[in-house]
Design a protein around this motif. Structure first.
Motif, PDB file in Angstrom:
ATOM      1  N   THR A   1     -62.405  14.096 -71.947  1.00  0.00           N
ATOM      2  CA  THR A   1     -61.133  13.637 -71.381  1.00  0.00           C
ATOM      3  C   THR A   1     -60.805  14.407 -70.108  1.00  0.00           C
ATOM      4  O   THR A   1     -60.375  13.823 -69.106  1.00  0.00           O
ATOM      5  CB  THR A   1     -59.990  13.833 -72.403  1.00  0.00           C
ATOM      6  N   ILE A   2     -61.031  15.720 -70.146  1.00  0.00           N
ATOM      7  CA  ILE A   2     -60.758  16.562 -68.980  1.00  0.00           C
ATOM      8  C   ILE A   2     -61.722  16.227 -67.840  1.00  0.00           C
ATOM      9  O   ILE A   2     -61.313  16.113 -66.674  1.00  0.00           O
ATOM     10  CB  ILE A   2     -60.871  18.054 -69.365  1.00  0.00           C
ATOM     11  N   VAL A   3     -63.009  16.061 -68.182  1.00  0.00           N
ATOM     12  CA  VAL A   3     -64.011  15.705 -67.175  1.00  0.00           C
ATOM     13  C   VAL A   3     -63.684  14.348 -66.550  1.00  0.00           C
ATOM     14  O   VAL A   3     -63.875  14.132 -65.352  1.00  0.00           O
ATOM     15  CB  VAL A   3     -65.424  15.675 -67.813  1.00  0.00           C
ATOM     16  N   HIS A   4     -63.156  13.448 -67.375  1.00  0.00           N
ATOM     17  CA  HIS A   4     -62.803  12.094 -66.932  1.00  0.00           C
ATOM     18  C   HIS A   4     -61.579  12.106 -66.015  1.00  0.00           C
ATOM     19  O   HIS A   4     -61.458  11.274 -65.113  1.00  0.00           O
ATOM     20  CB  HIS A   4     -62.539  11.228 -68.172  1.00  0.00           C
ATOM     21  N   ARG A   5     -60.685  13.049 -66.242  1.00  0.00           N
ATOM     22  CA  ARG A   5     -59.378  13.046 -65.585  1.00  0.00           C
ATOM     23  C   ARG A   5     -59.456  13.167 -64.064  1.00  0.00           C
ATOM     24  O   ARG A   5     -58.817  12.391 -63.331  1.00  0.00           O
ATOM     25  CB  ARG A   5     -58.530  14.196 -66.149  1.00  0.00           C
ATOM     26  N   LEU A   6     -60.228  14.145 -63.567  1.00  0.00           N
ATOM     27  CA  LEU A   6     -60.237  14.407 -62.125  1.00  0.00           C
ATOM     28  C   LEU A   6     -60.840  13.254 -61.325  1.00  0.00           C
ATOM     29  O   LEU A   6     -60.210  12.787 -60.368  1.00  0.00           O
ATOM     30  CB  LEU A   6     -60.953  15.720 -61.825  1.00  0.00           C
ATOM     31  N   PRO A   7     -62.041  12.748 -61.671  1.00  0.00           N
ATOM     32  CA  PRO A   7     -62.554  11.612 -60.885  1.00  0.00           C
ATOM     33  C   PRO A   7     -61.673  10.369 -60.990  1.00  0.00           C
ATOM     34  O   PRO A   7     -61.503   9.649 -60.014  1.00  0.00           O
ATOM     35  CB  PRO A   7     -63.945  11.357 -61.481  1.00  0.00           C
ATOM     36  N   TYR A   8     -61.082  10.142 -62.167  1.00  0.00           N
ATOM     37  CA  TYR A   8     -60.201   8.976 -62.324  1.00  0.00           C
ATOM     38  C   TYR A   8     -59.002   9.094 -61.392  1.00  0.00           C
ATOM     39  O   TYR A   8     -58.649   8.139 -60.695  1.00  0.00           O
ATOM     40  CB  TYR A   8     -59.734   8.870 -63.774  1.00  0.00           C
ATOM     41  N   SER A   9     -58.385  10.285 -61.365  1.00  0.00           N
ATOM     42  CA  SER A   9     -57.218  10.498 -60.502  1.00  0.00           C
ATOM     43  C   SER A   9     -57.600  10.386 -59.026  1.00  0.00           C
ATOM     44  O   SER A   9     -56.887   9.773 -58.232  1.00  0.00           O
ATOM     45  CB  SER A   9     -56.606  11.874 -60.771  1.00  0.00           C
ATOM     46  N   ALA A  10     -58.749  10.989 -58.671  1.00  0.00           N
ATOM     47  CA  ALA A  10     -59.187  10.978 -57.274  1.00  0.00           C
ATOM     48  C   ALA A  10     -59.494   9.557 -56.802  1.00  0.00           C
ATOM     49  O   ALA A  10     -59.077   9.144 -55.711  1.00  0.00           O
ATOM     50  CB  ALA A  10     -60.424  11.868 -57.116  1.00  0.00           C
ATOM     51  N   ILE A  11     -60.216   8.794 -57.627  1.00  0.00           N
ATOM     52  CA  ILE A  11     -60.561   7.409 -57.270  1.00  0.00           C
ATOM     53  C   ILE A  11     -59.302   6.553 -57.168  1.00  0.00           C
ATOM     54  O   ILE A  11     -59.152   5.737 -56.251  1.00  0.00           O
ATOM     55  CB  ILE A  11     -61.551   6.811 -58.290  1.00  0.00           C
ATOM     56  N   SER A  12     -58.381   6.733 -58.125  1.00  0.00           N
ATOM     57  CA  SER A  12     -57.129   5.971 -58.103  1.00  0.00           C
ATOM     58  C   SER A  12     -56.346   6.252 -56.821  1.00  0.00           C
ATOM     59  O   SER A  12     -55.876   5.328 -56.142  1.00  0.00           O
ATOM     60  CB  SER A  12     -56.261   6.331 -59.310  1.00  0.00           C
ATOM     61  N   PHE A  13     -56.211   7.535 -56.500  1.00  0.00           N
ATOM     62  CA  PHE A  13     -55.439   7.955 -55.332  1.00  0.00           C
ATOM     63  C   PHE A  13     -56.062   7.412 -54.046  1.00  0.00           C
ATOM     64  O   PHE A  13     -55.385   6.816 -53.198  1.00  0.00           O
ATOM     65  CB  PHE A  13     -55.379   9.484 -55.287  1.00  0.00           C
ATOM     66  N   TYR A  14     -57.376   7.609 -53.923  1.00  0.00           N
ATOM     67  CA  TYR A  14     -58.083   7.196 -52.700  1.00  0.00           C
ATOM     68  C   TYR A  14     -58.072   5.682 -52.541  1.00  0.00           C
ATOM     69  O   TYR A  14     -57.746   5.154 -51.476  1.00  0.00           O
ATOM     70  CB  TYR A  14     -59.518   7.720 -52.749  1.00  0.00           C
ATOM     71  N   SER A  15     -58.441   4.963 -53.611  1.00  0.00           N
ATOM     72  CA  SER A  15     -58.538   3.503 -53.520  1.00  0.00           C
ATOM     73  C   SER A  15     -57.169   2.852 -53.359  1.00  0.00           C
ATOM     74  O   SER A  15     -57.049   1.803 -52.717  1.00  0.00           O
ATOM     75  CB  SER A  15     -59.270   2.934 -54.738  1.00  0.00           C
ATOM     76  N   TYR A  16     -56.118   3.470 -53.917  1.00  0.00           N
ATOM     77  CA  TYR A  16     -54.766   2.917 -53.752  1.00  0.00           C
ATOM     78  C   TYR A  16     -54.377   2.865 -52.279  1.00  0.00           C
ATOM     79  O   TYR A  16     -53.867   1.855 -51.789  1.00  0.00           O
ATOM     80  CB  TYR A  16     -53.757   3.753 -54.532  1.00  0.00           C
ATOM     81  N   GLU A  17     -54.635   3.955 -51.573  1.00  0.00           N
ATOM     82  CA  GLU A  17     -54.312   3.995 -50.143  1.00  0.00           C
ATOM     83  C   GLU A  17     -55.123   2.961 -49.368  1.00  0.00           C
ATOM     84  O   GLU A  17     -54.610   2.290 -48.473  1.00  0.00           O
ATOM     85  CB  GLU A  17     -54.577   5.397 -49.585  1.00  0.00           C
ATOM     86  N   ARG A  18     -56.415   2.825 -49.738  1.00  0.00           N
ATOM     87  CA  ARG A  18     -57.278   1.871 -49.035  1.00  0.00           C
ATOM     88  C   ARG A  18     -56.843   0.428 -49.326  1.00  0.00           C
ATOM     89  O   ARG A  18     -56.787  -0.406 -48.419  1.00  0.00           O
ATOM     90  CB  ARG A  18     -58.741   2.079 -49.455  1.00  0.00           C
ATOM     91  N   TYR A  19     -56.564   0.125 -50.576  1.00  0.00           N
ATOM     92  CA  TYR A  19     -56.126  -1.222 -50.928  1.00  0.00           C
ATOM     93  C   TYR A  19     -54.784  -1.553 -50.277  1.00  0.00           C
ATOM     94  O   TYR A  19     -54.546  -2.679 -49.832  1.00  0.00           O
ATOM     95  CB  TYR A  19     -56.011  -1.372 -52.445  1.00  0.00           C
TER      96      TYR A  19
ATOM     97  N   LEU B   1     -55.235  -2.933 -58.358  1.00  0.00           N
ATOM     98  CA  LEU B   1     -56.622  -2.901 -57.882  1.00  0.00           C
ATOM     99  C   LEU B   1     -57.201  -1.487 -57.977  1.00  0.00           C
ATOM    100  O   LEU B   1     -58.376  -1.310 -58.338  1.00  0.00           O
ATOM    101  CB  LEU B   1     -56.689  -3.404 -56.435  1.00  0.00           C
ATOM    102  N   ALA B   2     -56.381  -0.483 -57.671  1.00  0.00           N
ATOM    103  CA  ALA B   2     -56.842   0.903 -57.767  1.00  0.00           C
ATOM    104  C   ALA B   2     -57.133   1.268 -59.221  1.00  0.00           C
ATOM    105  O   ALA B   2     -58.128   1.954 -59.518  1.00  0.00           O
ATOM    106  CB  ALA B   2     -55.788   1.848 -57.190  1.00  0.00           C
ATOM    107  N   GLY B   3     -56.283   0.811 -60.129  1.00  0.00           N
ATOM    108  CA  GLY B   3     -56.494   1.084 -61.550  1.00  0.00           C
ATOM    109  C   GLY B   3     -57.774   0.445 -62.062  1.00  0.00           C
ATOM    110  O   GLY B   3     -58.534   1.056 -62.823  1.00  0.00           O
ATOM    111  N   ILE B   4     -58.032  -0.790 -61.650  1.00  0.00           N
ATOM    112  CA  ILE B   4     -59.254  -1.486 -62.051  1.00  0.00           C
ATOM    113  C   ILE B   4     -60.488  -0.774 -61.509  1.00  0.00           C
ATOM    114  O   ILE B   4     -61.483  -0.587 -62.220  1.00  0.00           O
ATOM    115  CB  ILE B   4     -59.218  -2.951 -61.550  1.00  0.00           C
ATOM    116  N   THR B   5     -60.425  -0.344 -60.255  1.00  0.00           N
ATOM    117  CA  THR B   5     -61.553   0.364 -59.638  1.00  0.00           C
ATOM    118  C   THR B   5     -61.840   1.677 -60.356  1.00  0.00           C
ATOM    119  O   THR B   5     -62.990   1.966 -60.705  1.00  0.00           O
ATOM    120  CB  THR B   5     -61.256   0.643 -58.150  1.00  0.00           C
ATOM    121  N   ALA B   6     -60.800   2.476 -60.587  1.00  0.00           N
ATOM    122  CA  ALA B   6     -60.979   3.774 -61.239  1.00  0.00           C
ATOM    123  C   ALA B   6     -61.471   3.619 -62.679  1.00  0.00           C
ATOM    124  O   ALA B   6     -62.359   4.345 -63.130  1.00  0.00           O
ATOM    125  CB  ALA B   6     -59.659   4.554 -61.211  1.00  0.00           C
ATOM    126  N   ALA B   7     -60.898   2.653 -63.405  1.00  0.00           N
ATOM    127  CA  ALA B   7     -61.302   2.434 -64.796  1.00  0.00           C
ATOM    128  C   ALA B   7     -62.758   2.001 -64.878  1.00  0.00           C
ATOM    129  O   ALA B   7     -63.503   2.451 -65.762  1.00  0.00           O
ATOM    130  CB  ALA B   7     -60.403   1.380 -65.432  1.00  0.00           C
TER     131      ALA B   7
END
Length: 292
Positions: free
Chosen positions: A96-114, A141-147
């Motif tokens: 869960t911890i390992v999953h948390r950082l990339p999920y947050s980073a991808i969500s944050f980055y892709s949200y701005e791009r979308y 869209l960011a949530g779908i990408t990160a998930a």
């Protein structure tokens, strides 16, 4: 990030602009790191309840209705403590911890791009009154990408968390390699469809409930602390979205365990097949097992 800062200097012709952009990017990195650390701490603190939730969600796969009725949080917690030891309450937490950082980073980055991409669509530009629509669509869209990109870690977490006294999966890397060997790469994506179906409604409900509650509260009690308003509005919107999409989360967990530990699938590994099995064996209540 550094490249973007340099581009800013060239285009605007001023070192100050470049420094401002560089500081903004550093702030973003610090924000992601702080968010990841805070998420890791919060997930660790609530890990025992998270494991109990997963165990309750999948209990109907191997137990009859009479056994399920006798099951309670206290009963299952006592069993874990007695048979597996107190550390077993944190099974799967490292994933869960390992999953948390990339999920947050991808969500944050892709949200701005979308968001930037959506603002190029006529009617959704920066000068329009559809800022809420852009945020909602961008968030979905960011949530779908990160998930999608981090989903294998979610499957591994479920597999590790549902192991009791027998350990078929010995860790994160062993679980990934074993799933690929036993079930193929597609085994790492079991239940992804149910997850993606829930992302849009979850974000939409959370966003609309949050904005409605916050607006109403600030209108009725304008002098209340902004932090308190945000805290309660966020908590209630989270409860609303989690409750509404809980059946899909339960279906996802059941699908993630199809063929686990080298066993044959006991249910149909499709969304519709899993839904039918739950309805037949447990009724509508089965979709909300472990919601509390």
């Amino acid at each position: 990030m550094q490249t973007e800062a340099r581009v800013g200097v060239v285009v605007d012709g001023g070192a100050a602009v470049g420094r401002c952009q560089e500081q903004r990017h550093i702030g973003t990195a610090a924000h992601l790191a702080a968010g990841g650390f805070a998420g890791a701490v919060s997930k660790t603190c609530t890990a025992p309840l998270a494991r109990l939730t997963i165990l309750f969600q999948v209990a109907g796969m191997h137990s009859d209705v009479a056994t399920l009725r006798k099951c309670s949080i206290w009963h299952e917690a006592s069993r874990i403590f007695r048979e597996e030891g107190i550390e077993a309450f944190w099974k799967g937490n490292l994933v869960t911890i390992v999953h948390r950082l990339p999920y947050s980073a991808i969500s944050f980055y892709s949200y701005e791009r979308y968001k930037n991409l959506l603002q190029t669509v006529p009617g959704l530009d920066r000068d329009s009154n559809n800022v809420g629509v852009v945020r909602l669509l961008g968030g979905g869209l960011a949530g779908i990408t990160a998930a999608s990109l981090t989903y294998p870690l979610d499957v591994v977490r479920t597999r590790l968390a549902t192991q009791k006294t027998t350990r078929y999966y010995k860790g994160i890397f062993h679980a990934v390699s074993t799933i690929c060997r036993d079930e193929g790469v597609k085994g790492l994506y079991k239940g992804l469809g149910a997850t993606l179906l829930g992302v849009g409604p979850s974000i939409a409900i959370s966003f609309s409930v949050y904005e409605s509650l916050r607006s109403y509260w600030q209108m009725e009690r304008p002098h209340d602390s902004t932090a308190v308003v945000s805290l309660f509005s966020g908590s209630l919107s989270g409860i609303a979205s989690s409750t509404a999409t809980f059946p899909l989360d339960l279906v996802k967990r059941r699908m993630q365990l199809q063929g686990a530990a080298g066993t044959a699938s006991v249910q149909k590994s499709t969304i519709s097949g899993t839904v039918r099995d739950i309805l037949q064996r447990e009724g509508l209540r089965g979709f909300y097992r472990a919601l509390t």
